[in-house]
Design a protein around this motif. Structure first.
Motif, PDB file in Angstrom:
ATOM      1  N   GLN A 270       0.829  -1.203   0.000  1.00 52.12           N
ATOM      2  CA  GLN A 270       0.000   0.000   0.000  1.00 52.12           C
ATOM      3  C   GLN A 270       0.864   1.254   0.000  1.00 52.12           C
ATOM      4  OE1 GLN A 270      -2.788  -1.660   3.349  1.00 52.12           O
ATOM      5  NE2 GLN A 270      -3.816   0.092   2.443  1.00 52.12           N
ATOM      6  N   ARG A 271       1.865   1.260   0.860  1.00 51.96           N
ATOM      7  CA  ARG A 271       2.721   2.440   0.974  1.00 51.96           C
ATOM      8  C   ARG A 271       3.440   2.725  -0.344  1.00 51.96           C
ATOM      9  NH1 ARG A 271       4.873   0.912   5.165  1.00 51.96           N
ATOM     10  NH2 ARG A 271       6.769  -0.067   4.384  1.00 51.96           N
ATOM     11  N   LEU A 272       3.971   1.689  -0.991  1.00 51.34           N
ATOM     12  CA  LEU A 272       4.684   1.889  -2.250  1.00 51.34           C
ATOM     13  C   LEU A 272       3.740   2.299  -3.374  1.00 51.34           C
ATOM     14  CD1 LEU A 272       7.211  -1.093  -2.077  1.00 51.34           C
ATOM     15  CD2 LEU A 272       7.706   1.345  -1.793  1.00 51.34           C
ATOM     16  N   LEU A 273       2.532   1.775  -3.380  1.00 55.09           N
ATOM     17  CA  LEU A 273       1.552   2.173  -4.388  1.00 55.09           C
ATOM     18  C   LEU A 273       1.162   3.638  -4.231  1.00 55.09           C
ATOM     19  CD1 LEU A 273      -0.708  -1.009  -4.309  1.00 55.09           C
ATOM     20  CD2 LEU A 273       0.591  -0.202  -6.303  1.00 55.09           C
ATOM     21  N   GLU A 274       1.094   4.098  -2.992  1.00 53.28           N
ATOM     22  CA  GLU A 274       0.730   5.490  -2.730  1.00 53.28           C
ATOM     23  C   GLU A 274       1.862   6.454  -3.066  1.00 53.28           C
ATOM     24  OE1 GLU A 274      -0.532   5.985   1.309  1.00 53.28           O
ATOM     25  OE2 GLU A 274      -1.721   4.153   1.269  1.00 53.28           O
ATOM     26  N   GLU A 275       3.090   6.064  -2.726  1.00 48.85           N
ATOM     27  CA  GLU A 275       4.186   7.027  -2.700  1.00 48.85           C
ATOM     28  C   GLU A 275       5.160   6.925  -3.858  1.00 48.85           C
ATOM     29  OE1 GLU A 275       6.120   6.689   1.048  1.00 48.85           O
ATOM     30  OE2 GLU A 275       4.277   6.947   2.209  1.00 48.85           O
ATOM     31  N   THR A 276       5.089   5.870  -4.675  1.00 52.20           N
ATOM     32  CA  THR A 276       6.055   5.693  -5.760  1.00 52.20           C
ATOM     33  C   THR A 276       5.339   5.418  -7.079  1.00 52.20           C
ATOM     34  OG1 THR A 276       6.318   3.273  -5.676  1.00 52.20           O
ATOM     35  CG2 THR A 276       7.553   4.579  -4.044  1.00 52.20           C
ATOM     36  N   ASP A 277       6.132   5.487  -8.156  1.00 57.66           N
ATOM     37  CA  ASP A 277       5.637   5.128  -9.484  1.00 57.66           C
ATOM     38  C   ASP A 277       6.168   3.777  -9.931  1.00 57.66           C
ATOM     39  OD1 ASP A 277       4.166   7.531  -9.945  1.00 57.66           O
ATOM     40  OD2 ASP A 277       6.058   8.576 -10.285  1.00 57.66           O
ATOM     41  N   LEU A 278       6.666   2.987  -8.977  1.00 59.20           N
ATOM     42  CA  LEU A 278       7.212   1.677  -9.316  1.00 59.20           C
ATOM     43  C   LEU A 278       6.141   0.795  -9.957  1.00 59.20           C
ATOM     44  CD1 LEU A 278       9.225   0.942  -6.039  1.00 59.20           C
ATOM     45  CD2 LEU A 278      10.184   1.477  -8.296  1.00 59.20           C
ATOM     46  N   PRO A 279       6.509  -0.020 -10.928  1.00 61.82           N
ATOM     47  CA  PRO A 279       5.547  -0.969 -11.499  1.00 61.82           C
ATOM     48  C   PRO A 279       5.033  -1.921 -10.417  1.00 61.82           C
ATOM     49  CG  PRO A 279       7.526  -0.837 -12.851  1.00 61.82           C
ATOM     50  CD  PRO A 279       7.831  -0.098 -11.587  1.00 61.82           C
ATOM     51  N   VAL A 280       3.810  -2.381 -10.584  1.00 64.28           N
ATOM     52  CA  VAL A 280       3.203  -3.262  -9.582  1.00 64.28           C
ATOM     53  C   VAL A 280       4.009  -4.550  -9.432  1.00 64.28           C
ATOM     54  CG1 VAL A 280       1.130  -4.543  -8.934  1.00 64.28           C
ATOM     55  CG2 VAL A 280       0.912  -2.290  -9.986  1.00 64.28           C
ATOM     56  N   ASP A 281       4.583  -5.047 -10.534  1.00 68.71           N
ATOM     57  CA  ASP A 281       5.415  -6.250 -10.441  1.00 68.71           C
ATOM     58  C   ASP A 281       6.612  -6.028  -9.528  1.00 68.71           C
ATOM     59  OD1 ASP A 281       4.551  -8.636 -11.772  1.00 68.71           O
ATOM     60  OD2 ASP A 281       4.651  -7.549 -13.659  1.00 68.71           O
ATOM     61  N   GLU A 282       7.255  -4.874  -9.632  1.00 68.91           N
ATOM     62  CA  GLU A 282       8.407  -4.595  -8.794  1.00 68.91           C
ATOM     63  C   GLU A 282       8.004  -4.409  -7.334  1.00 68.91           C
ATOM     64  OE1 GLU A 282      12.151  -1.444  -8.421  1.00 68.91           O
ATOM     65  OE2 GLU A 282      10.996  -1.596 -10.291  1.00 68.91           O
ATOM     66  N   ILE A 283       6.884  -3.745  -7.135  1.00 65.20           N
ATOM     67  CA  ILE A 283       6.373  -3.585  -5.770  1.00 65.20           C
ATOM     68  C   ILE A 283       6.108  -4.948  -5.148  1.00 65.20           C
ATOM     69  CG2 ILE A 283       4.364  -2.820  -4.435  1.00 65.20           C
ATOM     70  CD1 ILE A 283       4.247  -0.359  -6.248  1.00 65.20           C
ATOM     71  N   ALA A 284       5.496  -5.838  -5.922  1.00 64.79           N
ATOM     72  CA  ALA A 284       5.194  -7.187  -5.428  1.00 64.79           C
ATOM     73  C   ALA A 284       6.458  -7.890  -4.962  1.00 64.79           C
ATOM     74  CB  ALA A 284       4.486  -7.998  -6.508  1.00 64.79           C
ATOM     75  N   VAL A 285       7.512  -7.826  -5.777  1.00 62.09           N
ATOM     76  CA  VAL A 285       8.769  -8.501  -5.431  1.00 62.09           C
ATOM     77  C   VAL A 285       9.391  -7.865  -4.193  1.00 62.09           C
ATOM     78  CG1 VAL A 285      11.105  -8.973  -6.211  1.00 62.09           C
ATOM     79  CG2 VAL A 285       9.187  -9.293  -7.776  1.00 62.09           C
ATOM     80  N   ARG A 286       9.388  -6.542  -4.118  1.00 62.26           N
ATOM     81  CA  ARG A 286       9.963  -5.860  -2.954  1.00 62.26           C
ATOM     82  C   ARG A 286       9.244  -6.226  -1.657  1.00 62.26           C
ATOM     83  NH1 ARG A 286      11.961   0.311  -3.950  1.00 62.26           N
ATOM     84  NH2 ARG A 286      13.127   0.001  -5.891  1.00 62.26           N
ATOM     85  N   CYS A 287       7.982  -6.556  -1.777  1.00 60.94           N
ATOM     86  CA  CYS A 287       7.193  -6.863  -0.581  1.00 60.94           C
ATOM     87  C   CYS A 287       7.111  -8.358  -0.292  1.00 60.94           C
ATOM     88  CB  CYS A 287       5.788  -6.282  -0.727  1.00 60.94           C
ATOM     89  SG  CYS A 287       5.775  -4.484  -0.840  1.00 60.94           S
ATOM     90  N   GLY A 288       7.825  -9.160  -1.076  1.00 60.97           N
ATOM     91  CA  GLY A 288       7.892 -10.583  -0.763  1.00 60.97           C
ATOM     92  C   GLY A 288       6.965 -11.469  -1.551  1.00 60.97           C
ATOM     93  N   PHE A 289       6.346 -10.938  -2.610  1.00 56.81           N
ATOM     94  CA  PHE A 289       5.490 -11.747  -3.470  1.00 56.81           C
ATOM     95  C   PHE A 289       6.254 -12.093  -4.749  1.00 56.81           C
ATOM     96  CE2 PHE A 289       2.697  -9.195  -0.838  1.00 56.81           C
ATOM     97  CZ  PHE A 289       1.759 -10.114  -0.392  1.00 56.81           C
ATOM     98  N   ALA A 290       5.880 -13.174  -5.367  1.00 54.62           N
ATOM     99  CA  ALA A 290       6.592 -13.619  -6.561  1.00 54.62           C
ATOM    100  C   ALA A 290       6.363 -12.668  -7.730  1.00 54.62           C
ATOM    101  CB  ALA A 290       6.160 -15.030  -6.933  1.00 54.62           C
ATOM    102  N   SER A 291       5.157 -12.114  -7.835  1.00 54.70           N
ATOM    103  CA  SER A 291       4.815 -11.238  -8.952  1.00 54.70           C
ATOM    104  C   SER A 291       3.519 -10.509  -8.622  1.00 54.70           C
ATOM    105  CB  SER A 291       4.622 -12.053 -10.233  1.00 54.70           C
ATOM    106  OG  SER A 291       3.482 -12.901 -10.098  1.00 54.70           O
ATOM    107  N   ALA A 292       3.116  -9.628  -9.530  1.00 54.84           N
ATOM    108  CA  ALA A 292       1.848  -8.930  -9.356  1.00 54.84           C
ATOM    109  C   ALA A 292       0.678  -9.903  -9.330  1.00 54.84           C
ATOM    110  CB  ALA A 292       1.655  -7.907 -10.474  1.00 54.84           C
ATOM    111  N   VAL A 293       0.831 -11.008 -10.046  1.00 48.83           N
ATOM    112  CA  VAL A 293      -0.237 -12.011 -10.096  1.00 48.83           C
ATOM    113  C   VAL A 293      -0.481 -12.610  -8.709  1.00 48.83           C
ATOM    114  CG1 VAL A 293      -0.932 -14.243 -11.046  1.00 48.83           C
ATOM    115  CG2 VAL A 293       0.145 -12.535 -12.514  1.00 48.83           C
ATOM    116  N   SER A 294       0.579 -12.875  -7.962  1.00 46.53           N
ATOM    117  CA  SER A 294       0.417 -13.450  -6.624  1.00 46.53           C
ATOM    118  C   SER A 294       0.038 -12.388  -5.590  1.00 46.53           C
ATOM    119  CB  SER A 294       1.694 -14.171  -6.191  1.00 46.53           C
ATOM    120  OG  SER A 294       2.804 -13.298  -6.217  1.00 46.53           O
ATOM    121  N   LEU A 295       0.426 -11.142  -5.842  1.00 43.19           N
ATOM    122  CA  LEU A 295       0.042 -10.060  -4.922  1.00 43.19           C
ATOM    123  C   LEU A 295      -1.444  -9.743  -5.022  1.00 43.19           C
ATOM    124  CD1 LEU A 295       0.513  -7.547  -3.090  1.00 43.19           C
ATOM    125  CD2 LEU A 295       1.168  -6.303  -5.163  1.00 43.19           C
TER     126      LEU A 295
END
Length: 319
Positions: A270-295
C-alpha cells in the motif's frame, strides 16, 4: 474524509474522547497531513459532564452532525444507562443521510439503541459484549475482534482498539502514509488488523525494546520483506524452538507469525503504491510476493480493491 464530528454527552469516557482528538485534531507536529475539521457536537448550550469529573461545552449542536464526513461516538462510563432520545434521533438522521458512523468501546450500546446495529456484525469491550448481545438480540455481537464494520457503521473494542479503528478509518480515506504519521506522533502501533483477538497479554510490544527477541525479529523481517521468511527462519533468529516461537509471537501480537507477515507485506505494498511510481510487479517482489499475479488476490482480499485500482484511487484523491 475531512470533517469529523465527535459526539459527546454526559458520561463519555475521557480516554475515548481524547483518542478522537489525538487522531483528527490538527497538530503542528504532523506536517503534510490532510487538514481535518474536528467538531465536538452535543446538546446545544449544555455543559457536558465527561467521566472523571471533566466538563466540556460542545462546539456545535446535534444538527451539525449531518454535515460531517464521519461521526465518531466515544464510549461511556455506564453503557447500561438509559440513552438520551435526542441522541438516538440525531444518530438515526445522520445514518439516513448516509454519513458513516463509528463507535469506540461501549459507544456501541448507543448505536444499538438507535437500531443502527440491527442485522450487523458489531463488537465492543469483551467485558460488556454479553450484555450488548442480551439487550439487542438483532445485533451479531463478535467479542473476539478489535474492530469491525461495513463502510457505513463501525464498532470497536475497548481502549487501544479504539485507536486501531480510528487509524484504520484514516488509512481507508487518506492512505497508509497519513495513518502511519498519526500513529508515529501518538507513539502507537501503526497497524493492527481488526480481526485480531481482543484479549492479548501484550498487545503492542515496543520495537525499541532491545531485550525482546520477538521485537528484534519483527524489525529484521520489516527491514527485509522481500526475503523468503518462514516460521522456522524467524524462530532461528529469535533463538527459540519453532513451536515455542509461534506460541510467544501469537501471545504478544494477537496474530500468528505468518498472518502477521502477510499483513505487513500488504501494508508495505500500500505504501509503495501510494508514494512511488514503481511498477506493480516490482512492488510485489519488494514486498515478498513472486509477482503482481500473486500479490493481487491477497491485496484485494485484505484491502478491498486490486493494487492498480488502489493506486488510481489515491492518486485521484491527491489530485
Amino acid at each position: 474524509m475531512r470533517t469529523v464530528s465527535c459526539l459527546i454527552f454526559d458520561g463519555v469516557r475521557p480516554f475515548d474522547y481524547a483518542v478522537i482528538g489525538e487522531v483528527w485534531a490538527n497538530r503542528v507536529s504532523r506536517p503534510g497531513l490532510p487538514a481535518f475539521d474536528l467538531r465536538v457536537c452535543g446538546p446545544v448550550g449544555a455543559r457536558v459532564r465527561l467521566g472523571g469529573g471533566l466538563e466540556r461545552v460542545p462546539d456545535a449542536g446535534l444538527d451539525a452532525l449531518g454535515d460531517s464526513d464521519l461521526v465518531v461516538v466515544p464510549g461511556m462510563e455506564d453503557p447500561l444507562a438509559p440513552p438520551d432520545p435526542a441522541l438516538l434521533d440525531a444518530l438515526r438522521e445522520v445514518h439516513a443521510r448516509g454519513v458513516p458512523i463509528a463507535s469506540l468501546c461501549a459507544g456501541a450500546f448507543l448505536l444499538a439503541a438507535a437500531g443502527l446495529l440491527d442485522g450487523r456484525r458489531a463488537t465492543t469491550h469483551w467485558w460488556v459484549a454479553t450484555e450488548l448481545a442480551a439487550r439487542h438480540p438483532a445485533v451479531d455481537v463478535d467479542p473476539d475482534v478489535l474492530f469491525t464494520g461495513d463502510g457505513r457503521v463501525w464498532t470497536s473494542a475497548g481502549v487501544a482498539a479504539g485507536i486501531d479503528l480510528c487509524l484504520h478509518l484514516v488509512r481507508a480515506a487518506h492512505g497508509q502514509r497519513a495513518a502511519a504519521a498519526i500513529a508515529r506522533a501518538m507513539v502507537t502501533a501503526p497497524f493492527r488488523a481488526g480481526g485480531q483477538a481482543q484479549f492479548i497479554p501484550s498487545p503492542v510490544p515496543t520495537e525499541t525494546d532491545r531485550e525482546d527477541p520477538l521485537a528484534a525479529v519483527r524489525s529484521a523481517v520489516l527491514a527485509a520483506l522481500d526475503q523468503p521468511w518462514t516460521v522456522a527462519r524467524m524462530a532461528r533468529a529469535a533463538t527459540m524452538a519453532e513451536r515455542t516461537f509461534a506460541r510467544h509471537f501469537t501471545a504478544a501480537t494477537g496474530t500468528p507469525p505468518l498472518r502477521w507477515l502477510l499483513e505487513q507485506r500488504v501494508l508495505a505494498a500500500q505504501r509503495l503504491l501510494e508514494e512511488t511510481d514503481l511498477p506493480v510487479d516490482e512492488i510485489a517482489v519488494r514486498c515478498g510476493f513472486a509477482s503482481a499475479v500473486s500479490l493481487r488476490p491477497v491485496f484485494t482480499r485484505r484491502v478491498g480493491v486490486a493494487p492498480r485500482d488502489y493506486r488510481r484511487t489515491f492518486r485521484g484523491r491527491e489530485a
